[in-house]
Design a protein around this motif. Structure first.
Motif, PDB file in Angstrom:
ATOM      1  N   TYR A  74      39.506  49.577  49.464  1.00 15.42           N
ATOM      2  CA  TYR A  74      39.226  48.464  48.545  1.00 15.42           C
ATOM      3  C   TYR A  74      40.455  48.168  47.685  1.00 15.42           C
ATOM      4  CZ  TYR A  74      37.143  45.593  44.922  1.00 15.42           C
ATOM      5  OH  TYR A  74      36.875  44.563  44.048  1.00 15.42           O
TER       6      TYR A  74
ATOM      7  N   ILE B  29      29.028  37.474  54.385  1.00 12.51           N
ATOM      8  CA  ILE B  29      30.484  37.589  54.442  1.00 12.51           C
ATOM      9  C   ILE B  29      31.062  36.685  55.524  1.00 12.51           C
ATOM     10  CG2 ILE B  29      32.389  39.166  54.990  1.00 12.51           C
ATOM     11  CD1 ILE B  29      30.793  41.375  53.614  1.00 12.51           C
TER      12      ILE B  29
ATOM     13  N   GLN C  34      29.590  42.989  40.834  1.00 10.11           N
ATOM     14  CA  GLN C  34      30.465  41.936  41.341  1.00 10.11           C
ATOM     15  C   GLN C  34      30.516  40.767  40.351  1.00 10.11           C
ATOM     16  OE1 GLN C  34      30.429  44.717  43.819  1.00 10.11           O
ATOM     17  NE2 GLN C  34      31.871  43.085  44.144  1.00 10.11           N
TER      18      GLN C  34
ATOM     19  N   VAL D 225      36.710  43.366  55.127  1.00  9.15           N
ATOM     20  CA  VAL D 225      35.896  43.161  53.922  1.00  9.15           C
ATOM     21  C   VAL D 225      36.791  42.783  52.739  1.00  9.15           C
ATOM     22  CG1 VAL D 225      34.248  44.186  52.315  1.00  9.15           C
ATOM     23  CG2 VAL D 225      34.129  44.772  54.744  1.00  9.15           C
ATOM     24  N   THR D 226      37.640  43.738  52.331  1.00 14.45           N
ATOM     25  CA  THR D 226      38.426  43.533  51.110  1.00 14.45           C
ATOM     26  C   THR D 226      39.475  42.433  51.271  1.00 14.45           C
ATOM     27  OG1 THR D 226      38.144  45.883  50.631  1.00 14.45           O
ATOM     28  CG2 THR D 226      39.767  44.689  49.335  1.00 14.45           C
TER      29      THR D 226
ATOM     30  N   LEU E  46      37.566  39.092  50.834  1.00 15.42           N
ATOM     31  CA  LEU E  46      37.004  38.796  49.513  1.00 15.42           C
ATOM     32  C   LEU E  46      38.079  38.642  48.438  1.00 15.42           C
ATOM     33  CD1 LEU E  46      36.847  41.359  47.231  1.00 15.42           C
ATOM     34  CD2 LEU E  46      35.486  42.329  49.071  1.00 15.42           C
TER      35      LEU E  46
ATOM     36  N   ARG F 146      24.290  42.670  55.207  1.00 12.95           N
ATOM     37  CA  ARG F 146      25.541  42.439  54.474  1.00 12.95           C
ATOM     38  C   ARG F 146      26.537  41.578  55.251  1.00 12.95           C
ATOM     39  NH1 ARG F 146      22.343  44.514  50.655  1.00 12.95           N
ATOM     40  NH2 ARG F 146      22.082  46.758  50.799  1.00 12.95           N
TER      41      ARG F 146
ATOM     42  N   VAL G 183      29.259  43.343  48.396  1.00 10.11           N
ATOM     43  CA  VAL G 183      30.276  44.293  48.860  1.00 10.11           C
ATOM     44  C   VAL G 183      30.082  45.700  48.303  1.00 10.11           C
ATOM     45  CG1 VAL G 183      32.722  44.852  48.575  1.00 10.11           C
ATOM     46  CG2 VAL G 183      32.053  42.671  49.536  1.00 10.11           C
TER      47      VAL G 183
ATOM     48  N   THR H 211      31.341  36.196  50.010  1.00  6.47           N
ATOM     49  CA  THR H 211      32.130  37.287  50.588  1.00  6.47           C
ATOM     50  C   THR H 211      32.220  38.509  49.676  1.00  6.47           C
ATOM     51  OG1 THR H 211      34.154  36.257  49.711  1.00  6.47           O
ATOM     52  CG2 THR H 211      33.524  35.717  51.966  1.00  6.47           C
ATOM     53  N   TYR H 212      31.709  38.391  48.431  1.00  7.43           N
ATOM     54  CA  TYR H 212      31.901  39.456  47.444  1.00  7.43           C
ATOM     55  C   TYR H 212      30.592  40.002  46.884  1.00  7.43           C
ATOM     56  CZ  TYR H 212      34.856  41.730  43.839  1.00  7.43           C
ATOM     57  OH  TYR H 212      35.535  42.629  43.051  1.00  7.43           O
TER      58      TYR H 212
END
Length: 545
Positions: free
Chosen positions: A485, A316, A163, A255-256, A259, A312, A464, A460-461
């Motif tokens: 993603y 986030i 990341q 998620v994606t 981020l 995790r 991931v 947030t990343y």
């Protein structure tokens, strides 16, 4: 004798882990450098390949080219995800980095539109498509390769370097541009020197291939192959495997989506905002972003390591909720610090535009549509970074601080005359359109705000790669994590500069484009709250078996 799973599963040595992380991270830096150099040099790219008298249209066309590359990332994810699950992690991302390097160097060789006309933007767009395909296969391969080598208790920490390497690609792109600007005179850099950063990707490609050829295949993939547990069709099984559709939905929006919009707002929106809207000197903007990016790389590693202890989901959620609270204040603050004269002038002398059909059409010139007279005035104000108020009226008029400004007939026909005339009139009333060099205290404040935005991105990343690896079954992992993603990063993130730029052009509010990020993140918070597992990290566990 046939190789068994027991033969291939072993704990990698510390030396092997360092090589795996180093080679994967270096390749990721180089690959993202190739992709981001286009965005870093967006102004010169526009002049070379998308020239237009309409400055707003020129910038939107550049960002459209940027978005097209991202739009093909999901196709690359499908294609290379299939190969990664069938042929292996290592050889697949050797192919992706090679394709990226060749396509990037190609951009540096394309003649300008002044030389070959429409063939120039057409070839550039084709090369951007190849870059998008390559990038669609790169991230999943690098992330999974590191994750499948990492011990479970350090998976967030080890993968966080991937990341951080994405930011590293952005930092490297700025560093190379600054170095070229320092060596090459400004006029020559604008004419031909900007091509050098693109051509440099051939050297970076050679280094990346040399490092990655030293790697062995992932032990998890080798074990699956030895046990005969390979997927028959990874793409199809990604949507038929029990529970996987839900996982893909959560990975895409929860998620994606979060981020990627935060990342591009923190880095690319700030780049365009400071250079174009706030009119900061380009080298100052690049230097500040270079420092912010270099410092922020450590944030991703810290967050990844933290996620090994708290899970995790927590980082986030914290990062996303804080973004909803701080996104607008961060950009308001940067605007005040970057060009206080422009902000003060707009407050002291509000600009009011009156007329019929008073709305701008950013793509009017592209599609040969007639822009209204009022729309032309609005377009020039927007491209000048000036906020305004619209008042419906039959006659066209422009006033500043209650004082009417005579609209010259040439303004309505000639974009350059309109820009020069309006800016001159506004300059007499306190607006400063020169390139800005704020005092050091202001630059420190801008840097601090950029670091806040970067920290929100890291929250947030940073974890991931580990999270997505743990969400999906090993035999279809490359495909299953790459598809959501890259759909999210390709469309929700890659189209962000274009969509937010269009919103700004339509509204005349230089901050209005941030609403796109805010809405995507707000929806993502709901999905993540509902769908992501809390608690400590754990390997993929098939709840349907």
């Amino acid at each position: 004798m046939a190789e068994t799973a027991a033969d291939v599963i072993h704990q990698p040595s510390a030396k092997e882990i360092r090589l795996v992380i180093g080679a994967s991270s270096a390749g990721t830096i180089f690959e993202w450098y190739d992709f981001f150099i286009y965005g870093t040099l967006f102004a010169l790219i526009g002049q070379a390949f998308f020239p237009s008298d309409n400055e707003t249209l020129q910038v939107l066309l550049v960002w459209a080219g940027f978005a097209i590359g991202f739009g093909f990332r999901p196709m690359g994810a499908i294609m290379f995800g299939y190969l990664g699950d069938k042929l292996g992690r290592k050889y697949t991302f050797l192919v992706t980095v090679t394709l990226m390097g060749i396509a990037t160097a190609g951009v540096g060789l394309v003649p300008s539109a002044a030389s070959i006309g429409l063939w120039a933007p057409a070839i550039v767009i084709l090369l951007r498509i190849l870059q998008g395909l390559a990038l669609g296969g790169e991230y999943g391969g690098a992330a999974i390769y590191v994750a499948e080598h990492a011990p479970p208790e350090k998976r967030g920490y080890y993968t966080s370097f991937i990341q951080a390497s994405v930011v590293g690609g952005f930092v490297l792109s700025i560093l190379v541009v600054l170095a070229c600007r320092a060596i090459i005179p400004e006029e020559q850099f604008a004419e031909w020197g900007w091509r050098i950063p693109f051509l440099l990707s051939v050297v970076l490609l050679g280094i990346s291939l040399w490092m990655r050829l030293k790697l062995n295949e992932s032990p998890v993939f080798r074990a699956m192959k030895a046990e005969g547990k390979m997927s028959g069709n990874p793409f199809v099984e990604s949507f038929t495997y029990p529970g996987n559709k839900k996982r893909i939905f959560i990975a895409l929006f929860g998620v994606t989506g979060i981020l990627t919009t935060i990342w591009y707002s923190a880095f690319f929106s700030s780049l365009s905002f400071l250079q174009r809207d706030m009119r900061l000197d380009e080298s100052i903007v690049e230097m500040v972003l270079l420092i912010a990016g270099a410092i922020s790389m450590g944030f991703y590693v810290i967050v990844g390591k933290w996620s090994d202890k708290v899970g995790r989901k927590k980082p986030i959620m914290i990062g996303a909720i804080l973004t909803l609270l701080l996104l607008f204040p961060i950009f308001w603050g940067m605007g005040k610090l970057a060009n206080p004269g422009l902000a003060d002038a707009a407050e002291a002398n509000p600009v009011v535009v009156s007329g019929s059909e008073c709305i701008t059409d950013p793509f009017a010139d592209l599609f040969d549509r007639e822009q209204t007279e009022c729309g032309r005035i609005l377009e020039t104000l927007t491209s000048s970074g000036v906020q305004y108020e619209r008042v419906p009226a039959e006659a066209l008029s422009l006033s500043v601080g209650g004082e009417n400004i005579a609209i010259d007939a040439s303004w309505l026909e000639d974009g350059s005359a309109r820009r020069d005339g309006i800016q001159a009139a506004l300059a007499e009333r306190g607006f400063d359109f020169s390139r800005q060099s704020p005092p050091m205290i202001n630059l420190v404040g801008i840097l601090a705000l950029l670091l806040v935005a970067a920290f929100l991105s890291a929250l947030t990343y940073g974890s991931v790669a580990a999270l997505l690896t743990e969400m999906f079954p090993p035999q279809i992992r490359y495909s299953s994590m790459s598809i959501p993603y890259h759909i999210g990063a390709g469309y929700l993130g890659g189209f962000l500069p274009l969509i937010s730029g269009f919103i700004v052009a339509r509204t005349g509010d230089i901050y209005a484009g941030l609403w796109y990020t805010w809405v995507v993140v707000a929806f993502g918070v709901i999905v993540a709250w509902w769908g992501l597992k809390g608690g400590l990290p754990e390997d993929f566990r098939d709840e349907h078996s």
